[in-house]
Design a protein around this motif. Structure first.
Motif, PDB file in Angstrom:
ATOM      1  N   GLU A 173     -10.766   2.341   9.197  1.00 20.35           N
ATOM      2  CA  GLU A 173     -10.094   1.294   8.431  1.00 20.35           C
ATOM      3  C   GLU A 173     -10.012   1.670   6.957  1.00 20.35           C
ATOM      4  O   GLU A 173     -10.962   2.210   6.383  1.00 20.35           O
ATOM      5  N   ALA A 174      -8.868   1.357   6.357  1.00 19.29           N
ATOM      6  CA  ALA A 174      -8.654   1.632   4.932  1.00 19.29           C
ATOM      7  C   ALA A 174      -8.026   0.417   4.267  1.00 19.29           C
ATOM      8  O   ALA A 174      -7.238  -0.299   4.877  1.00 19.29           O
ATOM      9  N   PHE A 175      -8.397   0.200   3.011  1.00 21.93           N
ATOM     10  CA  PHE A 175      -7.750  -0.811   2.173  1.00 21.93           C
ATOM     11  C   PHE A 175      -7.112  -0.072   1.012  1.00 21.93           C
ATOM     12  O   PHE A 175      -7.751   0.763   0.368  1.00 21.93           O
ATOM     13  N   ILE A 176      -5.839  -0.398   0.732  1.00 23.33           N
ATOM     14  CA  ILE A 176      -5.104   0.312  -0.308  1.00 23.33           C
ATOM     15  C   ILE A 176      -4.532  -0.676  -1.306  1.00 23.33           C
ATOM     16  O   ILE A 176      -3.916  -1.676  -0.921  1.00 23.33           O
ATOM     17  N   ALA A 177      -4.748  -0.407  -2.583  1.00 26.93           N
ATOM     18  CA  ALA A 177      -4.075  -1.119  -3.667  1.00 26.93           C
ATOM     19  C   ALA A 177      -3.101  -0.120  -4.279  1.00 26.93           C
ATOM     20  O   ALA A 177      -3.503   0.775  -5.023  1.00 26.93           O
ATOM     21  N   THR A 178      -1.827  -0.257  -3.943  1.00 25.12           N
ATOM     22  CA  THR A 178      -0.862   0.766  -4.332  1.00 25.12           C
ATOM     23  C   THR A 178      -0.518   0.675  -5.815  1.00 25.12           C
ATOM     24  O   THR A 178      -0.409  -0.417  -6.385  1.00 25.12           O
ATOM     25  N   ALA A 179      -0.323   1.840  -6.420  1.00 24.46           N
ATOM     26  CA  ALA A 179       0.090   1.924  -7.821  1.00 24.46           C
ATOM     27  C   ALA A 179       1.611   1.872  -7.895  1.00 24.46           C
ATOM     28  O   ALA A 179       2.314   2.293  -6.965  1.00 24.46           O
ATOM     29  N   ARG A 180       2.102   1.350  -9.018  1.00 18.79           N
ATOM     30  CA  ARG A 180       3.556   1.301  -9.207  1.00 18.79           C
ATOM     31  C   ARG A 180       4.087   2.722  -9.382  1.00 18.79           C
ATOM     32  O   ARG A 180       3.552   3.514 -10.155  1.00 18.79           O
ATOM     33  N   GLU A 181       5.130   3.060  -8.637  1.00 16.79           N
ATOM     34  CA  GLU A 181       5.727   4.387  -8.711  1.00 16.79           C
ATOM     35  C   GLU A 181       6.636   4.466  -9.932  1.00 16.79           C
ATOM     36  O   GLU A 181       7.647   3.761 -10.017  1.00 16.79           O
TER      37      GLU A 181
END
Length: 340
Positions: A173-181
């Motif tokens: 399991e992974a949790f991701i907080a994506t950065a703005r591209e």
């Protein structure tokens, strides 16, 4: 991500049995096996002819394992002698043993094949870019500035290119907080599992891979689910969760805050069936954790620390009419309380 064919003594054998044999070899060579462990190992060998066949094969295939492990141990000990170093050596040693034992089980051809996407999850996890052991959690920053949290016994490969940002979730399991591209062209952020892709639409979300399906829960933003062999896609908004198999999105429902409690080292239960509770807890400890049918439906509520799963188990009889039987350090059974 299919299953490899495993052979023992020239005949095909179930991969799960081969992995059990590898785990027993790991336990017996760890230097920590108790008499009870050895008795349980003998019972396992006698339980089915395939067990004995798998054991005979891995025992003969791992002839040089003791020498290899001794060399690895000496090298690790040279890197430090403090308590944290000794812990790292122990963890590394067990992981190396498991990897070598598995390699001995499937043979050289299977080991080389483990580097492909069609290898069994155990080998792919061992070779992954980033991974955690059982009971471990990890947080780090990806090359684009996104934050990645890995839960217990999880592994990912990072495949960023000029056209996409891809995480391959090998297991767990992974949790991701994506950065703005910020750059051009825009690179979509995707998490790939055995069942398809989860594309971030400016978001914070978790992806969990289980047998037969992938579960996604969205905290902020939205996520597009794209089953591997499906024709369409489904967008999951914030506050919702869904699961998918390789052909379709199976269900959508409200996402519970409990979903992300593991990031704080907690397991939250609100009237959870005991069998489900023990299944979740088993993700954070080594060995087998069983639950008798007679108590499987009992309900449990509370906030439980994941960093001490053993203490959680031992405390169960204080709140439920159960006994916790420690048959070996790796085999625990929860059963109905016996009258005394």
């Amino acid at each position: 991500m299919g299953r490899a064919t495993v052979y023992a003594q020239g005949q095909p054998i179930d991969l799960a049995i081969a992995m059990q044999a590898a785990e027993w070899l790991t336990t017996l060579m760890s230097g920590e096996a108790t008499p009870a462990d050895k008795t349980a190992w003998q019972h396992w060998r006698q339980a089915h002819p395939d067990h004995e066949r798998a054991w005979a094969h891995i025992e003969s295939a791992s002839g040089g394992l003791r020498e290899l492990d001794a060399q690895a141990g000496r090298q690790a000990l040279q890197q430090g002698s403090g308590p944290r170093s000794r812990l790292a050596v122990h963890t590394s040693r067990r992981r190396s043993l498991q990897l070598l034992a598995w390699a001995g089980t499937i043979g050289l051809t299977g080991w080389l094949g483990a580097r492909s996407e069609y290898a069994p999850g155990f080998a792919r996890a061992a070779l992954a870019d980033i991974s955690t052991g059982v009971g471990q959690r990890r947080e780090l920053t990806l090359p684009d500035g996104s934050r990645l949290h890995l839960n217990s016994a999880s592994a990912v490969n990072v495949r960023f290119s000029g056209t996409q940002r891809l995480l391959q979730l090998v297991q767990g399991e992974a949790f991701i907080a994506t950065a703005r591209e910020a750059g051009l062209p825009y690179r979509p952020f995707l998490v790939e599992t055995a069942h398809g892709h989860a594309q971030a639409l400016g978001t914070r979300y978790s992806v969990r891979q289980a047998d037969g399906h992938t579960m996604v829960a969205v905290e902020e933003g939205a996520v597009r689910l794209m089953p591997r062999h499906g024709d369409g896609s489904v967008v999951i908004p914030a506050g919702r969760s869904a699961s998918m198999d390789a052909r379709r999105v199976l269900s959508m429902q409200a996402a519970s805050p409990d979903t992300w409690a593991w990031r704080k080292g907690l397991l939250l239960a609100d009237g959870m069936p005991l069998r489900d509770f023990l299944h979740e807890l088993s993700r954070y400890r080594h060995g087998f954790l069983g639950c008798d049918d007679a108590v499987a439906g009992l309900r449990i509520s509370g906030v439980f620390p994941l960093d001490d799963a053993q203490a959680v188990l031992l405390a169960l009889p204080e709140s439920l009419p159960v006994d916790v039987r420690l048959r070996t350090r790796y085999w625990v059974q929860v059963e109905a309380r016996q009258r005394r």
